[in-house]
Design a protein around this motif. Structure first.
Motif, PDB file in Angstrom:
ATOM      1  N   ASP A  72       0.845  -1.193   0.000  1.00 21.08           N
ATOM      2  CA  ASP A  72       0.000   0.000   0.000  1.00 21.08           C
ATOM      3  C   ASP A  72       0.883   1.246   0.000  1.00 21.08           C
ATOM      4  OD1 ASP A  72      -2.990   0.997   0.706  1.00 21.08           O
ATOM      5  OD2 ASP A  72      -1.511   2.245   1.757  1.00 21.08           O
ATOM      6  N   TYR A  87       3.289   9.772  -0.635  1.00 18.80           N
ATOM      7  CA  TYR A  87       4.417   9.222   0.142  1.00 18.80           C
ATOM      8  C   TYR A  87       5.756   9.414  -0.583  1.00 18.80           C
ATOM      9  CZ  TYR A  87       0.561   6.619   2.413  1.00 18.80           C
ATOM     10  OH  TYR A  87      -0.615   6.253   3.036  1.00 18.80           O
ATOM     11  N   TRP A 111      -7.927  11.564   0.027  1.00 21.22           N
ATOM     12  CA  TRP A 111      -8.768  12.321   0.970  1.00 21.22           C
ATOM     13  C   TRP A 111      -9.901  12.982   0.191  1.00 21.22           C
ATOM     14  CZ3 TRP A 111      -8.112  12.341   6.236  1.00 21.22           C
ATOM     15  CH2 TRP A 111      -6.899  11.836   6.721  1.00 21.22           C
ATOM     16  N   ASN A 122     -10.622   7.672   3.534  1.00 21.11           N
ATOM     17  CA  ASN A 122     -11.027   8.748   4.447  1.00 21.11           C
ATOM     18  C   ASN A 122     -12.379   9.346   4.066  1.00 21.11           C
ATOM     19  OD1 ASN A 122      -8.580   8.766   6.127  1.00 21.11           O
ATOM     20  ND2 ASN A 122      -7.582   9.344   4.216  1.00 21.11           N
ATOM     21  N   PHE A 156      -2.578  -3.300   6.590  1.00 18.68           N
ATOM     22  CA  PHE A 156      -1.210  -3.305   6.040  1.00 18.68           C
ATOM     23  C   PHE A 156      -0.308  -2.530   6.977  1.00 18.68           C
ATOM     24  CE2 PHE A 156      -4.533  -1.550   3.339  1.00 18.68           C
ATOM     25  CZ  PHE A 156      -4.547  -0.240   3.768  1.00 18.68           C
ATOM     26  N   SER A 169       6.454  -1.421   8.954  1.00 22.41           N
ATOM     27  CA  SER A 169       7.608  -1.499   9.857  1.00 22.41           C
ATOM     28  C   SER A 169       8.895  -1.419   9.056  1.00 22.41           C
ATOM     29  CB  SER A 169       7.603  -2.796  10.673  1.00 22.41           C
ATOM     30  OG  SER A 169       8.779  -2.812  11.466  1.00 22.41           O
TER      31      SER A 169
HETATM   32  P1  NDP Z   1       0.935   1.363  11.864  1.00 16.73           P
HETATM   33  O1  NDP Z   1      -0.264   1.295  12.762  1.00 16.73           O
HETATM   34  O2  NDP Z   1       1.138   0.320  10.839  1.00 16.73           O
HETATM   35  O3  NDP Z   1       2.211   1.455  12.806  1.00 16.73           O
HETATM   36  C1  NDP Z   1       3.501   1.634  12.309  1.00 16.73           C
HETATM   37  C2  NDP Z   1       4.413   1.975  13.501  1.00 16.73           C
HETATM   38  O4  NDP Z   1       4.408   0.919  14.436  1.00 16.73           O
HETATM   39  C3  NDP Z   1       5.849   2.229  13.105  1.00 16.73           C
HETATM   40  O5  NDP Z   1       6.346   3.237  13.945  1.00 16.73           O
HETATM   41  C4  NDP Z   1       6.528   0.892  13.406  1.00 16.73           C
HETATM   42  O6  NDP Z   1       7.868   1.110  13.786  1.00 16.73           O
HETATM   43  C5  NDP Z   1       5.727   0.375  14.570  1.00 16.73           C
HETATM   44  N1  NDP Z   1       5.579  -1.087  14.565  1.00 16.73           N
HETATM   45  C6  NDP Z   1       5.209  -1.874  13.507  1.00 16.73           C
HETATM   46  N2  NDP Z   1       5.148  -3.165  13.869  1.00 16.73           N
HETATM   47  C7  NDP Z   1       5.484  -3.214  15.166  1.00 16.73           C
HETATM   48  C8  NDP Z   1       5.602  -4.280  16.087  1.00 16.73           C
HETATM   49  N3  NDP Z   1       5.373  -5.538  15.735  1.00 16.73           N
HETATM   50  N4  NDP Z   1       5.978  -3.972  17.366  1.00 16.73           N
HETATM   51  C9  NDP Z   1       6.222  -2.698  17.728  1.00 16.73           C
HETATM   52  N5  NDP Z   1       6.115  -1.637  16.905  1.00 16.73           N
HETATM   53  C10 NDP Z   1       5.758  -1.899  15.616  1.00 16.73           C
HETATM   54  O7  NDP Z   1       0.914   2.831  11.220  1.00 16.73           O
HETATM   55  P2  NDP Z   1       0.899   3.466   9.771  1.00 16.73           P
HETATM   56  O8  NDP Z   1       0.437   4.858   9.989  1.00 16.73           O
HETATM   57  O9  NDP Z   1       2.138   3.255   9.038  1.00 16.73           O
HETATM   58  O10 NDP Z   1      -0.293   2.702   9.022  1.00 16.73           O
HETATM   59  C11 NDP Z   1      -0.089   1.560   8.188  1.00 16.73           C
HETATM   60  C12 NDP Z   1      -0.331   1.897   6.743  1.00 16.73           C
HETATM   61  O11 NDP Z   1      -1.641   2.447   6.561  1.00 16.73           O
HETATM   62  C13 NDP Z   1       0.585   3.009   6.184  1.00 16.73           C
HETATM   63  O12 NDP Z   1       1.902   2.580   5.982  1.00 16.73           O
HETATM   64  C14 NDP Z   1      -0.179   3.398   4.952  1.00 16.73           C
HETATM   65  O13 NDP Z   1       0.026   2.429   3.940  1.00 16.73           O
HETATM   66  C15 NDP Z   1      -1.627   3.362   5.467  1.00 16.73           C
HETATM   67  N6  NDP Z   1      -2.076   4.702   5.924  1.00 16.73           N
HETATM   68  C16 NDP Z   1      -3.019   5.322   5.142  1.00 16.73           C
HETATM   69  C17 NDP Z   1      -3.502   6.554   5.493  1.00 16.73           C
HETATM   70  C18 NDP Z   1      -4.540   7.190   4.646  1.00 16.73           C
HETATM   71  O14 NDP Z   1      -4.842   8.382   4.841  1.00 16.73           O
HETATM   72  N7  NDP Z   1      -5.109   6.489   3.698  1.00 16.73           N
HETATM   73  C19 NDP Z   1      -3.013   7.285   6.696  1.00 16.73           C
HETATM   74  C20 NDP Z   1      -2.037   6.524   7.462  1.00 16.73           C
HETATM   75  C21 NDP Z   1      -1.612   5.277   7.079  1.00 16.73           C
HETATM   76  P3  NDP Z   1       9.127   0.647  12.878  1.00 16.73           P
HETATM   77  O15 NDP Z   1       8.847   1.078  11.457  1.00 16.73           O
HETATM   78  O16 NDP Z   1      10.262   1.384  13.511  1.00 16.73           O
HETATM   79  O17 NDP Z   1       9.218  -0.829  13.027  1.00 16.73           O
END
Ligand code: NDP
Length: 281
Positions: free
Chosen positions: A45, A50, A109, A142, A230, A233
């Protein structure tokens, strides 16, 4: 471990678990997505906003994975809502991703206070990309219930998905129910609230009972509710951890207990789509 396919209202299928690349720095995206492929993910995704579609494309090209085993989503940037910009920016995305056909393209959005409030023309231009085969499925992100009502009333075209903020602190039931009412599948963004839910005692207790991590239990909660997720990390061990959620299940009571953590609007981590009006410069 097999990721279940979810059938969308246009009869295509999408893997229920994928890998998100929001906030993955462009120079690190190719290596990060390659690691995600190695961990087993086949659904990525990304978004024009991005600025890392090229890295996703590089990972796809070097992966050796047959195109039909991958599922690629991208999203229309807030800068590109005018109908001419939909097609132009889509062609740029397709080039950056290095693929002929994009599996799923979303309006990122609704921006109801921008572009004279006209997200309907944008939706029509997006839908035309399905008709000509440029994309397999078209959806939104959204979109609040009123936004869904409006595009469907005015065009008759029902989105395949609505990608919205959903996690235990913000279960977003109104938008989920409105989506489900139209047969639109929900994609839950920030499924672990960017880590904010991982210390919650209700979740850590359930995790301990299953000998799983808090992240695995939270992602499993989404899966049991039928949503598509999705998690993102940058760490290989976390990618693998987040992928390993199909060999256990939660009880109905556990699902209910996690859903009860909802804080309503106070639990939102991102902007409210009714007022969000940001157009990147
Ligand atoms: P997430 O809820 O997926 O969380 C990601 C965060 O959690 C990162 O800081 C990561 O750190 C940490 N993390 C991941 N796995 C673990 C684990 N097993 N244990 C501890 N910490 C963990 O947040 P996102 O905001 O990235 O949401 C996921 C996806 O949703 C985005 O990447 C995007 O594709 C989508 N999205 C879409 C939006 C929209 O407006 N349509 C808005 C926001 C997100 P680290 O990377 O350091 O491991």
């Amino acid at each position: 471990m097999t990721v279940p396919p979810i059938t969308l209202n246009d009869t295509t299928t999408i893997p229920q678990l994928g890998f998100g690349v929001f906030q993955v720095p462009p120079p690190e995206t190719a290596a990060t997505v390659r690691s995600a492929f190695d961990a087993g993910y086949r659904h990525i995704d990304t978004a024009q906003m991005y600025r890392n579609e090229a890295g996703v494309g590089e990972a796809i090209a070097s992966s050796g994975i047959p195109r039909d085993e991958l599922y690629i989503t991208t999203k229309l940037n807030n800068t590109n809502h005018r109908t001419d910009d939909v097609r132009r920016s889509f062609d740029e995305s397709r080039k950056l991703l290095g693929i002929e056909q994009v599996d799923l393209f979303l309006i990122h959005w609704p921006l109801p206070t921008q572009y004279d409030g006209d997200f309907v023309s944008t939706w029509k231009a997006m839908s035309a990309l399905v008709t000509d085969g440029s994309i397999k499925s078209v959806g939104v992100s959204n979109f609040q219930p009123a936004h869904l009502d409006r595009i469907i009333d005015e065009t008759g075209v029902i989105p395949a998905v609505n990608q919205i903020e959903v996690h235990p602190y913000f279960t977003n039931e109104a938008a989920r129910e409105a989506s489900e009412g139209y047969g639109i599948k929900v994609e839950s963004w920030s499924p672990i609230a960017q880590g904010a839910v991982l210390d919650d005692p209700v979740i850590t207790e359930i995790a301990a009972a299953h000998d799983r991590t808090a992240s695995q239990v939270t992602l499993r909660w989404h899966i049991e509710r039928g949503d598509i997720v999705f998690p993102k990390s940058m760490h290989e061990e976390r990618m693998r951890e987040n992928f390993a959620i199909f060999d256990f299940s939660l009880t109905p009571d556990e699902v209910t207990a996690i859903s009860a953590l909802d804080r309503g609007e106070d639990g939102r981590t991102g902007p409210n789509p009714d007022v969000f009006d940001w157009i990147p410069g």
